[in-house]
Write a protein that holds these residues in place. Structure first.
Motif, PDB file in Angstrom:
ATOM      1  N   TYR A   1       4.390   9.874  -7.329  1.00  0.00           N
ATOM      2  CA  TYR A   1       5.770  10.279  -8.317  1.00  0.00           C
ATOM      3  C   TYR A   1       4.863  10.550  -9.520  1.00  0.00           C
ATOM      4  O   TYR A   1       5.248  11.321 -10.480  1.00  0.00           O
ATOM      5  CB  TYR A   1       6.299   9.152  -8.200  1.00  0.00           C
ATOM      6  N   THR A   2       4.166   9.767  -9.998  1.00  0.00           N
ATOM      7  CA  THR A   2       3.437   9.928 -11.211  1.00  0.00           C
ATOM      8  C   THR A   2       2.556  11.386 -11.580  1.00  0.00           C
ATOM      9  O   THR A   2       2.732  11.883 -12.423  1.00  0.00           O
ATOM     10  CB  THR A   2       2.325   8.941 -11.445  1.00  0.00           C
ATOM     11  N   ARG A   3       1.821  11.703 -10.572  1.00  0.00           N
ATOM     12  CA  ARG A   3       1.224  12.706 -10.420  1.00  0.00           C
ATOM     13  C   ARG A   3       2.031  14.364 -10.544  1.00  0.00           C
ATOM     14  O   ARG A   3       2.017  15.164 -11.459  1.00  0.00           O
ATOM     15  CB  ARG A   3       0.295  13.189  -9.179  1.00  0.00           C
ATOM     16  N   LYS A   4       3.330  14.018  -9.940  1.00  0.00           N
ATOM     17  CA  LYS A   4       4.412  14.986  -9.968  1.00  0.00           C
ATOM     18  C   LYS A   4       4.965  15.019 -11.321  1.00  0.00           C
ATOM     19  O   LYS A   4       5.099  16.198 -11.884  1.00  0.00           O
ATOM     20  CB  LYS A   4       5.588  14.582  -8.850  1.00  0.00           C
ATOM     21  N   LYS A   5       5.131  14.125 -12.112  1.00  0.00           N
ATOM     22  CA  LYS A   5       5.870  14.056 -13.325  1.00  0.00           C
ATOM     23  C   LYS A   5       5.055  14.414 -14.299  1.00  0.00           C
ATOM     24  O   LYS A   5       5.184  15.225 -15.435  1.00  0.00           O
ATOM     25  CB  LYS A   5       6.288  12.510 -13.680  1.00  0.00           C
ATOM     26  N   VAL A   6       3.722  14.045 -14.230  1.00  0.00           N
ATOM     27  CA  VAL A   6       2.536  14.773 -14.921  1.00  0.00           C
ATOM     28  C   VAL A   6       2.409  16.382 -14.937  1.00  0.00           C
ATOM     29  O   VAL A   6       2.496  17.029 -15.832  1.00  0.00           O
ATOM     30  CB  VAL A   6       1.188  14.095 -14.900  1.00  0.00           C
TER      31      VAL A   6
ATOM     32  N   LEU B   1       0.937  -1.114   0.011  1.00  0.00           N
ATOM     33  CA  LEU B   1      -0.034   0.105   0.014  1.00  0.00           C
ATOM     34  C   LEU B   1       0.759   1.409  -0.122  1.00  0.00           C
ATOM     35  O   LEU B   1       0.611   2.052  -0.744  1.00  0.00           O
ATOM     36  CB  LEU B   1      -0.970  -0.136   1.229  1.00  0.00           C
ATOM     37  N   PHE B   2       2.056   1.262   0.820  1.00  0.00           N
ATOM     38  CA  PHE B   2       2.849   2.322   0.840  1.00  0.00           C
ATOM     39  C   PHE B   2       3.521   2.626  -0.679  1.00  0.00           C
ATOM     40  O   PHE B   2       3.606   3.838  -1.093  1.00  0.00           O
ATOM     41  CB  PHE B   2       4.010   2.222   2.027  1.00  0.00           C
ATOM     42  N   LEU B   3       3.826   1.684  -1.136  1.00  0.00           N
ATOM     43  CA  LEU B   3       4.587   1.653  -2.511  1.00  0.00           C
ATOM     44  C   LEU B   3       3.686   2.278  -3.480  1.00  0.00           C
ATOM     45  O   LEU B   3       3.964   2.979  -4.390  1.00  0.00           O
ATOM     46  CB  LEU B   3       5.128   0.298  -2.885  1.00  0.00           C
ATOM     47  N   LEU B   4       2.272   1.764  -3.583  1.00  0.00           N
ATOM     48  CA  LEU B   4       1.294   2.130  -4.376  1.00  0.00           C
ATOM     49  C   LEU B   4       0.986   3.694  -4.057  1.00  0.00           C
ATOM     50  O   LEU B   4       0.881   4.549  -5.114  1.00  0.00           O
ATOM     51  CB  LEU B   4       0.084   1.512  -4.188  1.00  0.00           C
ATOM     52  N   ILE B   5       1.014   4.239  -3.039  1.00  0.00           N
ATOM     53  CA  ILE B   5       0.949   5.751  -2.815  1.00  0.00           C
ATOM     54  C   ILE B   5       2.043   6.374  -3.256  1.00  0.00           C
ATOM     55  O   ILE B   5       1.750   7.486  -3.908  1.00  0.00           O
ATOM     56  CB  ILE B   5       0.367   5.852  -1.102  1.00  0.00           C
ATOM     57  N   CYS B   6       3.266   6.058  -2.979  1.00  0.00           N
ATOM     58  CA  CYS B   6       4.476   6.594  -3.423  1.00  0.00           C
ATOM     59  C   CYS B   6       4.373   6.778  -4.897  1.00  0.00           C
ATOM     60  O   CYS B   6       4.763   7.633  -5.386  1.00  0.00           O
ATOM     61  CB  CYS B   6       5.734   5.829  -2.742  1.00  0.00           C
ATOM     62  N   LEU B   7       4.210   5.543  -5.517  1.00  0.00           N
ATOM     63  CA  LEU B   7       4.099   5.759  -6.943  1.00  0.00           C
ATOM     64  C   LEU B   7       3.037   6.381  -7.685  1.00  0.00           C
ATOM     65  O   LEU B   7       3.224   7.380  -8.554  1.00  0.00           O
ATOM     66  CB  LEU B   7       3.751   3.978  -7.726  1.00  0.00           C
ATOM     67  N   ALA B   8       1.762   6.741  -6.837  1.00  0.00           N
ATOM     68  CA  ALA B   8       0.690   7.676  -7.500  1.00  0.00           C
ATOM     69  C   ALA B   8       1.183   9.060  -7.352  1.00  0.00           C
ATOM     70  O   ALA B   8       1.150   9.859  -8.099  1.00  0.00           O
ATOM     71  CB  ALA B   8      -0.339   7.379  -6.695  1.00  0.00           C
TER      72      ALA B   8
END
Length: 147
Positions: free
Chosen positions: A24-29, A15-22
């Motif tokens: 990171y993706t939002r920041k890149k977009v 769950l922590f990994l999914l939140i971090c990935l989300a």
């Protein structure tokens, strides 16, 4: 080992990994959108800049040079010196009797006079062999093939 220990041991890190990935993706977009917005050039400015870089005059031959190339009125036999000259390489139409053709003297290729005149106003090469045409001295402007 209990089921809750397994869930805690693998579920929370996943769950922590999914939140971090989300995040990171939002920041890149957002970063990408901001870069696109900074680099955006309005369409009217781009069109004006390109239009300013285009040459004003055509790169073809002058009218006097084109008119100096020999013209031929095709006879009923439609016979030309080269058998492969049965069609105009510009409009791809077959020559018909009584049509006026123009010859490029350097390579002796035939074309409808209207087709080659327009071509040579924009280009300095023969459409068939791509030989460069240059301003020449006037050549007799009318012959007839009636054989």
């Amino acid at each position: 080992m209990k089921i809750s220990e397994v869930t805690f041991g693998t579920g929370l890190p996943a769950l922590f990994l999914l939140i971090c990935l989300a995040i990171y993706t939002r920041k890149k977009v957002n970063d990408h959108a901001q870069i696109q917005q900074q680099n955006h050039v309005p369409d009217d400015i781009l069109t004006t800049t390109i239009a300013q870089q285009l040459p004003v005059s055509a790169m073809g031959l002058d009218k006097l040079t084109i008119e100096s190339y020999p013209m031929t009125v095709l006879g009923e036999s439609k016979r030309l010196p080269k058998p492969c000259d049965a069609t105009c390489a510009i409009c791809l139409s077959e020559y018909k009797p009584s049509e006026t053709l123009r010859t490029i003297p350097e390579c002796n290729h035939y074309f409808h006079s209207d087709c080659i005149d327009e071509w040579l106003q924009l280009n300095t090469t023969c459409p068939v062999c791509r030989n460069l045409q240059e301003s020449t001295t006037p050549i007799p402007s009318s012959t007839s093939l009636n054989t």
